[in-house]
Scaffold this motif. Structure first.
Motif, mmCIF file in Angstrom:
data_model
loop_
_atom_site.group_PDB
_atom_site.id
_atom_site.type_symbol
_atom_site.label_atom_id
_atom_site.label_comp_id
_atom_site.label_asym_id
_atom_site.label_seq_id
_atom_site.Cartn_x
_atom_site.Cartn_y
_atom_site.Cartn_z
ATOM 1 N N LEU A 144 0.823 -1.225 0.000
ATOM 2 C CA LEU A 144 0.000 0.000 0.000
ATOM 3 C C LEU A 144 0.850 1.265 0.000
ATOM 4 O O LEU A 144 0.353 2.346 0.314
ATOM 5 C CB LEU A 144 -0.919 0.017 1.234
ATOM 6 C CG LEU A 144 -1.952 -1.096 1.356
ATOM 7 C CD1 LEU A 144 -2.792 -0.902 2.613
ATOM 8 C CD2 LEU A 144 -2.855 -1.108 0.133
ATOM 9 N N LEU A 145 2.147 1.135 -0.290
ATOM 10 C CA LEU A 145 3.017 2.321 -0.263
ATOM 11 C C LEU A 145 3.164 2.925 -1.645
ATOM 12 O O LEU A 145 3.351 2.207 -2.626
ATOM 13 C CB LEU A 145 4.413 1.946 0.249
ATOM 14 C CG LEU A 145 4.540 1.619 1.725
ATOM 15 C CD1 LEU A 145 6.008 1.324 2.049
ATOM 16 C CD2 LEU A 145 4.028 2.766 2.585
ATOM 17 N N ASP A 146 3.113 4.249 -1.685
ATOM 18 C CA ASP A 146 3.470 4.983 -2.898
ATOM 19 C C ASP A 146 4.948 5.365 -2.736
ATOM 20 O O ASP A 146 5.282 6.236 -1.925
ATOM 21 C CB ASP A 146 2.577 6.219 -3.007
ATOM 22 C CG ASP A 146 3.017 7.152 -4.119
ATOM 23 O OD1 ASP A 146 4.060 6.895 -4.753
ATOM 24 O OD2 ASP A 146 2.308 8.153 -4.345
ATOM 25 N N LEU A 189 -3.675 8.983 9.600
ATOM 26 C CA LEU A 189 -2.955 7.775 9.168
ATOM 27 C C LEU A 189 -3.957 6.836 8.529
ATOM 28 O O LEU A 189 -4.723 6.159 9.228
ATOM 29 C CB LEU A 189 -2.273 7.111 10.377
ATOM 30 C CG LEU A 189 -1.590 5.761 10.151
ATOM 31 C CD1 LEU A 189 -0.618 5.798 8.980
ATOM 32 C CD2 LEU A 189 -0.866 5.315 11.414
ATOM 33 N N TRP A 190 -4.024 6.850 7.187
ATOM 34 C CA TRP A 190 -5.016 5.991 6.562
ATOM 35 C C TRP A 190 -4.677 5.638 5.143
ATOM 36 O O TRP A 190 -3.790 6.249 4.542
ATOM 37 C CB TRP A 190 -6.418 6.564 6.700
ATOM 38 C CG TRP A 190 -6.830 7.739 5.863
ATOM 39 C CD1 TRP A 190 -6.035 8.535 5.091
ATOM 40 C CD2 TRP A 190 -8.161 8.244 5.722
ATOM 41 N NE1 TRP A 190 -6.784 9.499 4.492
ATOM 42 C CE2 TRP A 190 -8.100 9.345 4.858
ATOM 43 C CE3 TRP A 190 -9.398 7.871 6.246
ATOM 44 C CZ2 TRP A 190 -9.227 10.079 4.506
ATOM 45 C CZ3 TRP A 190 -10.518 8.613 5.896
ATOM 46 C CH2 TRP A 190 -10.432 9.697 5.048
ATOM 47 N N ALA A 191 -5.370 4.619 4.651
ATOM 48 C CA ALA A 191 -5.254 4.217 3.256
ATOM 49 C C ALA A 191 -6.615 4.455 2.632
ATOM 50 O O ALA A 191 -7.434 3.544 2.509
ATOM 51 C CB ALA A 191 -4.839 2.753 3.148
ATOM 52 N N ALA A 210 -5.390 4.092 -3.003
ATOM 53 C CA ALA A 210 -5.202 3.124 -1.921
ATOM 54 C C ALA A 210 -3.904 3.324 -1.140
ATOM 55 O O ALA A 210 -3.670 2.618 -0.173
ATOM 56 C CB ALA A 210 -5.244 1.706 -2.476
ATOM 57 N N ALA A 211 -3.054 4.265 -1.540
ATOM 58 C CA ALA A 211 -1.769 4.406 -0.850
ATOM 59 C C ALA A 211 -1.958 4.940 0.573
ATOM 60 O O ALA A 211 -2.874 5.723 0.842
ATOM 61 C CB ALA A 211 -0.848 5.330 -1.628
ATOM 62 N N ILE A 212 -1.063 4.537 1.463
ATOM 63 C CA ILE A 212 -1.092 5.039 2.837
ATOM 64 C C ILE A 212 -0.665 6.501 2.832
ATOM 65 O O ILE A 212 0.345 6.861 2.208
ATOM 66 C CB ILE A 212 -0.100 4.243 3.711
ATOM 67 C CG1 ILE A 212 -0.566 2.807 3.845
ATOM 68 C CG2 ILE A 212 0.078 4.900 5.075
ATOM 69 C CD1 ILE A 212 0.421 1.913 4.558
#
Ligand code: UT7
Length: 362
Positions: A144-146, A189-191, A210-212
Motif C-alpha cells: 500500500l506504499l506509494d 494515518l489511513w489508506a 489506496a496508498a497510505i
C-alpha cells in the motif's frame, strides 16, 4: 486458577532486502536522514502472499509449543493487508496449516492488531471458551506504499510473527491490559480508497487512492502519549513498579517514539527491546517478531515481567502487562523455509511502481 499462557513463538521474514541505499535511488531521501529520524537501516519485501508469511510464522510457533495443528481451536490473524478482503487471511492460514478443528478470523486494528488479538485470545482461553489459540500478527504494508512519497516509503516492511496461547494452571499470563481508540482523527494515518466507501469512478480516475498517507509528526506525538499512558496504566493495575519490569517490547514504528515512550515511563533503555533497524515497521507483526527475537536472544527468562505497547491507524493503541511462563525455550523447531526467489527487490516492486508511479530515479 486457569490462566492463558504463551507457549510457542515464531516469526517469518521474507528474504529480499530493501536498504536505505536502495531507497536513495527511488525517492528523494538518504541513509543518514532515515537512520537518524527513524532508526531503520533496511526492511523486507515479500515475494509471497501474506497468508504464506503468516502460515510459516504460525507453523514455527506451533512447533515451539509442541502443539499439532489439529489441536488448535482458533486461528486469529491480525492484519490490515490480507490476501483478499473475503475470505479472511486466517481461513487461508487454517488451511495451509491443516488446523482442521479450528475456527478462523481476521482482526484489524492496524499496528495495534497483534495486542488486540492477544488480549482477545487470552480472554477466550482463560474463560474456557477455547483451550488453544494461534495468534498471528502479519502485514505486507509495502503493498500500500506509494514509493514516490518519501514521508511513508521509508518506514514500512513486510513480515509475520505468531504466538500460541494455551490454558495453564501456572501463575502466569496477562495481568493487565488496555485498549484504546480515537476515530475522530482517523485521517492522520489511513489508506483512503482501500475499502467499500470508494466510488468506482474515483478508483478509475485516481490510481493513488489506496496508498497510505500520514501526518507523521501528529501521529508521532499521539503515539508517545498513548503508548506511555497505556503502559503506565497496565503497570499500575498489575501492581508493579517500573523497577519490576524486565523488558518493554514496544511496537517498532520509529526508534525515537520508542525512546520517548521509555523516557516517559522512566525505564532504562537496557530494558527496551529494539530491532527496528533490521525490519522497519511491519505493522501488526512488530511485537510477535520482537518477542520471538527477545526469547531467541535470552532476554526473556522464566517468569519475566514484560510490557507490550502498540499504536497504529484507527487511531488505535493497546498495552499489556504479562508475566511469562516457566518455559522460555522451544519444544521443537522446523526446517521449512519460504520458497526461494531470484527476483531482485526492484523486480518485486515493479508492479507497485507501475501502479503508483514511483520507481528508480533517472
Ligand atoms: O505504526 C504507527 C504508524 N506510524 C508512525 O508511528 C510514524 C510516526 N511518525 C514518525 O515516525 C515521524 O513523524 C516520521 C519519521 C514519519 C517523520 O519524521 P519527523 O522528524 O516527524 O519529520 P517531519 O515529517 O517533521 O519532516 C521534517 C523534514 C521535512 O522537510 P522540511 O519541510 O523541514 O524541509 C520533510 O520533508 O524532513 C523531510 N522528510 C524527509 N527527508 C528525507 C520527510 N521524510 C523524509 C525522508 N527523507 N524520507
Amino acid at each position: 486458577m486457569r490462566n492463558a499462557l504463551i507457549t510457542g513463538w515464531g516469526k517469518c521474514l521474507p528474504p529480499t532486502l530493501l536498504t536505505n541505499h536502495d531507497l536513495e535511488s527511488i525517492v528523494d531521501t538518504d541513509d543518514e536522514w532515515i537512520t537518524t529520524r527513524t532508526g531503520i537501516k533496511e526492511r523486507r519485501i515479500s515475494h509471497v502472499p501474506l497468508s504464506d508469511l503468516a502460515a510459516l510464522a504460525g507453523k514455527r510457533a506451533l512447533a515451539a509449543a509442541g502443539v499439532e495443528p489439529e489441536d488448535v481451536d482458533l486461528v486469529m490473524v491480525a492484519t490490515c493487508t490480507p490476501d483478499t478482503l473475503m475470505p479472511s487471511a486466517a481461513g487461508m492460514v487454517q488451511n495451509k496449516l491443516g488446523a482442521t478443528s479450528a475456527g478462523a478470523f481476521d482482526q484489524n486494528a492496524a499496528c495495534s492488531g497483534f495486542l488486540y488479538s492477544l488480549i482477545s485470545a487470552s480472554g477466550m482461553v482463560a474463560s474456557g471458551v477455547i483451550d488453544t489459540a494461534l495468534v498471528i500478527g502479519a502485514d505486507v504494508l509495502t503493498h500500500l506504499l506509494d514509493f514516490s512519497d518519501r514521508s511513508t516509503a521509508v518506514l514500512f516492511g513486510d513480515g509475520a510473527g505468531a504466538v500460541v496461547v494455551q490454558a495453564t494452571d501456572e501463575d502466569a499470563g496477562i495481568i493487565a491490559s488496555r485498549m484504546g481508540s480515537d476515530g475522530s482523527v482517523a485521517e492522520i494515518l489511513w489508506a483512503e480508497g482501500s475499502g467499500s466507501a470508494t466510488g468506482y469512478k474515483e478508483v478509475e480516475r485516481n490510481h493513488q487512492l489506496a496508498a497510505i498517507s500520514m501526518n507523521g509528526p501528529e501521529v508521532f506525538k499521539r503515539a508517545v502519549k498513548a503508548m506511555g499512558d497505556a503502559s503506565s496504566a497496565v503497570i499500575e493495575e498489575a501492581g508493579w513498579s517500573v523497577d519490576d519490569i524486565d523488558l518493554l517490547v514496544p511496537h517498532q514504528a520509529n526508534v525515537r517514539i520508542i525512546d520517548a515512550t521509555a523516557r516517559r515511563l522512566k525505564l532504562d533503555s537496557s530494558k527496551v527491546f529494539v530491532n527496528i533497524a533490521s525490519y522497519g515497521n511491519t505493522s501488526a507483526a512488530t511485537i510477535p517478531i520482537a518477542l520471538t527475537e527477545a526469547l531467541e536472544n535470552g532476554r526473556v527468562q522464566p517468569g519475566s515481567k514484560l510490557v507490550f505497547a502498540a499504536f497504529g491507524a484507527g487511531l488505535s493503541w493497546a498495552a499489556v502487562a504479562l508475566k511469562f511462563g516457566s518455559r522460555v525455550t522451544p519444544i521443537s523447531e522446523i526446517d521449512e523455509e519460504l520458497p526461494p526467489t531470484d527476483a531482485t527487490v526492484l523486480d518485486l516492486l515493479a508492479d507497485n511502481f507501475a501502479y503508483f508511479g514511483g520507481g528508480p530515479r533517472g
